[in-house]
Design a protein around this motif. Structure first.
Motif, PDB file in Angstrom:
ATOM      1  N   TRP A 162      42.507  32.114  47.984  1.00  0.00           N
ATOM      2  CA  TRP A 162      42.843  33.210  47.272  1.00  0.00           C
ATOM      3  C   TRP A 162      41.827  33.654  46.144  1.00  0.00           C
ATOM      4  O   TRP A 162      41.474  34.731  45.780  1.00  0.00           O
ATOM      5  CB  TRP A 162      44.067  32.885  46.486  1.00  0.00           C
ATOM      6  CG  TRP A 162      44.587  33.778  45.539  1.00  0.00           C
ATOM      7  CD1 TRP A 162      45.529  34.912  45.786  1.00  0.00           C
ATOM      8  CD2 TRP A 162      44.341  34.126  44.102  1.00  0.00           C
ATOM      9  NE1 TRP A 162      45.710  35.706  44.784  1.00  0.00           N
ATOM     10  CE2 TRP A 162      44.894  35.123  43.651  1.00  0.00           C
ATOM     11  CE3 TRP A 162      43.544  33.039  43.411  1.00  0.00           C
ATOM     12  CZ2 TRP A 162      44.860  35.436  42.505  1.00  0.00           C
ATOM     13  CZ3 TRP A 162      43.617  33.607  41.883  1.00  0.00           C
ATOM     14  CH2 TRP A 162      44.103  34.730  41.454  1.00  0.00           C
ATOM     15  N   SER A 163      41.100  32.408  45.824  1.00  0.00           N
ATOM     16  CA  SER A 163      39.866  32.608  44.835  1.00  0.00           C
ATOM     17  C   SER A 163      38.818  33.550  45.418  1.00  0.00           C
ATOM     18  O   SER A 163      38.268  34.085  44.532  1.00  0.00           O
ATOM     19  CB  SER A 163      39.352  31.301  44.460  1.00  0.00           C
ATOM     20  OG  SER A 163      38.659  30.791  45.406  1.00  0.00           O
ATOM     21  N   GLU A 164      38.695  33.548  46.496  1.00  0.00           N
ATOM     22  CA  GLU A 164      37.602  34.596  47.201  1.00  0.00           C
ATOM     23  C   GLU A 164      38.083  36.087  47.146  1.00  0.00           C
ATOM     24  O   GLU A 164      37.379  36.665  46.528  1.00  0.00           O
ATOM     25  CB  GLU A 164      37.438  34.112  48.755  1.00  0.00           C
ATOM     26  CG  GLU A 164      36.970  32.819  48.931  1.00  0.00           C
ATOM     27  CD  GLU A 164      35.648  32.439  48.812  1.00  0.00           C
ATOM     28  OE1 GLU A 164      34.867  33.233  48.411  1.00  0.00           O
ATOM     29  OE2 GLU A 164      35.436  31.131  48.955  1.00  0.00           O
ATOM     30  N   LYS A 165      39.308  36.283  47.044  1.00  0.00           N
ATOM     31  CA  LYS A 165      39.959  37.371  46.864  1.00  0.00           C
ATOM     32  C   LYS A 165      39.874  37.766  45.391  1.00  0.00           C
ATOM     33  O   LYS A 165      39.468  38.983  45.257  1.00  0.00           O
ATOM     34  CB  LYS A 165      41.280  37.369  47.568  1.00  0.00           C
ATOM     35  CG  LYS A 165      42.096  38.820  47.179  1.00  0.00           C
ATOM     36  CD  LYS A 165      43.494  38.701  47.525  1.00  0.00           C
ATOM     37  CE  LYS A 165      44.296  39.985  47.166  1.00  0.00           C
ATOM     38  NZ  LYS A 165      45.649  39.972  47.642  1.00  0.00           N
ATOM     39  N   TRP A 166      40.168  36.889  44.892  1.00  0.00           N
ATOM     40  CA  TRP A 166      40.265  37.124  43.377  1.00  0.00           C
ATOM     41  C   TRP A 166      38.820  37.360  42.803  1.00  0.00           C
ATOM     42  O   TRP A 166      38.635  38.516  41.683  1.00  0.00           O
ATOM     43  CB  TRP A 166      40.535  35.881  42.631  1.00  0.00           C
ATOM     44  CG  TRP A 166      40.646  35.777  41.061  1.00  0.00           C
ATOM     45  CD1 TRP A 166      41.147  36.536  39.926  1.00  0.00           C
ATOM     46  CD2 TRP A 166      39.826  34.956  40.313  1.00  0.00           C
ATOM     47  NE1 TRP A 166      40.861  36.255  38.874  1.00  0.00           N
ATOM     48  CE2 TRP A 166      39.841  35.202  38.945  1.00  0.00           C
ATOM     49  CE3 TRP A 166      38.937  33.934  40.644  1.00  0.00           C
ATOM     50  CZ2 TRP A 166      39.186  34.780  37.867  1.00  0.00           C
ATOM     51  CZ3 TRP A 166      38.085  33.071  39.663  1.00  0.00           C
ATOM     52  CH2 TRP A 166      38.350  33.336  38.357  1.00  0.00           C
ATOM     53  N   ALA A 167      37.799  36.651  43.169  1.00  0.00           N
ATOM     54  CA  ALA A 167      36.616  36.759  42.639  1.00  0.00           C
ATOM     55  C   ALA A 167      36.160  38.242  43.051  1.00  0.00           C
ATOM     56  O   ALA A 167      35.236  39.110  42.441  1.00  0.00           O
ATOM     57  CB  ALA A 167      35.648  35.967  43.414  1.00  0.00           C
ATOM     58  N   LYS A 168      36.610  38.873  44.251  1.00  0.00           N
ATOM     59  CA  LYS A 168      36.036  40.431  44.629  1.00  0.00           C
ATOM     60  C   LYS A 168      36.788  41.127  43.849  1.00  0.00           C
ATOM     61  O   LYS A 168      36.230  42.530  43.564  1.00  0.00           O
ATOM     62  CB  LYS A 168      36.521  40.638  46.088  1.00  0.00           C
ATOM     63  CG  LYS A 168      35.462  40.074  47.210  1.00  0.00           C
ATOM     64  CD  LYS A 168      36.001  40.380  48.483  1.00  0.00           C
ATOM     65  CE  LYS A 168      35.293  39.042  49.354  1.00  0.00           C
ATOM     66  NZ  LYS A 168      35.997  38.722  50.441  1.00  0.00           N
ATOM     67  N   ALA A 169      38.079  40.915  43.208  1.00  0.00           N
ATOM     68  CA  ALA A 169      38.664  41.888  42.306  1.00  0.00           C
ATOM     69  C   ALA A 169      38.003  41.880  40.747  1.00  0.00           C
ATOM     70  O   ALA A 169      38.419  42.842  40.250  1.00  0.00           O
ATOM     71  CB  ALA A 169      40.174  41.550  42.278  1.00  0.00           C
ATOM     72  N   LEU A 170      37.210  40.900  40.603  1.00  0.00           N
ATOM     73  CA  LEU A 170      36.770  41.128  39.271  1.00  0.00           C
ATOM     74  C   LEU A 170      35.231  41.823  39.462  1.00  0.00           C
ATOM     75  O   LEU A 170      34.690  42.061  38.726  1.00  0.00           O
ATOM     76  CB  LEU A 170      36.280  39.756  38.732  1.00  0.00           C
ATOM     77  CG  LEU A 170      37.372  38.741  38.601  1.00  0.00           C
ATOM     78  CD1 LEU A 170      36.646  37.153  37.909  1.00  0.00           C
ATOM     79  CD2 LEU A 170      38.291  39.219  37.515  1.00  0.00           C
TER      80      LEU A 170
END
Lengths: 104, 104
Positions: free
Chosen positions: B96-104
């Motif tokens: 999930w953190s990978e997805k989150w990082a892209k959203a930032l």
DNA sequence: CCTGTTACTACATTTTATGTAGCGATTCAT
DNA sequence: ATGAATCGCTACATAAAATGTAGTAACAGG
């Protein structure tokens, strides 16, 4: 695509940045207390057990910067879509914590 | 069955005690760095980015009290069975953190 | 104008973490 | 048996972070 430096995270690996963010005092509690409905600043402060407004505000600002929380002037602070996804990952903790408590 | 009081947790609710424990500085990182194999004290200290031995020791002591981590003199610090269960709950965070990082 | 509510800031005090050095125990080679 | 290396861990002065309390500025209703 800009990579922000986060405290304690030299690697740029998202998981490290996330663990760092979530590992700061009151952050997990704040997210947890927003699980059901939007909350006002003071309400939130009371729910997590009376942390100082200074730090509540600092953490909320960090959470907003991380796009996990947003402030709706009408309703108060609430989880973003992203924040809700994260919360879902945390829900199993609730059940597990009961088991853990018994093991202590 | 004895209930221990944990910082910031007045309710005695396990989830609060757990969130409080995990929300202390370096705790999430320590658990994370123990995900693969046992680690020595200094090794662990280096992996999490050089926190002071004082605080590494304090956190490891808390984690041992919580029965999430144990010290095997032969192998080093490692997750207990309970600790491994907790880690499993955290593994989805990685993706999930990978997805989150892209959203930032 | 006055009262209450909102989010939030200022700042002195207290608590927590850092950084560096080193201790006591154990193991291993000379 | 002696010296070197490694182990977990402690001491302690300095620096950073959190607390507690008061108060600010903006807005709403009476």
């Amino acid at each position: 695509m800009v990579k922000k430096k986060v405290r304690g995270s030299t690697s740029g690996r998202p998981i490290m940045a996330l663990l760092d963010l979530l590992g700061r005092r009151w952050v997990l509690r704040l997210v947890w207390e927003l699980r059901e409905e939007p909350r006002r600043f003071r309400e939130l402060q009371a729910l997590i057990g009376g942390a100082s407004p200074t730090i509540v505000n600092a953490r909320l600002r960090e959470l907003r910067a991380a796009k996990l929380v947003e402030l709706d002037p009408e309703a108060g602070y609430r989880l973003t879509a992203l924040g809700q996804e994260l919360l879902k990952l945390f829900l199993p903790l609730h059940l597990w914590s009961e088991k853990w408590a018994k093991a202590l």
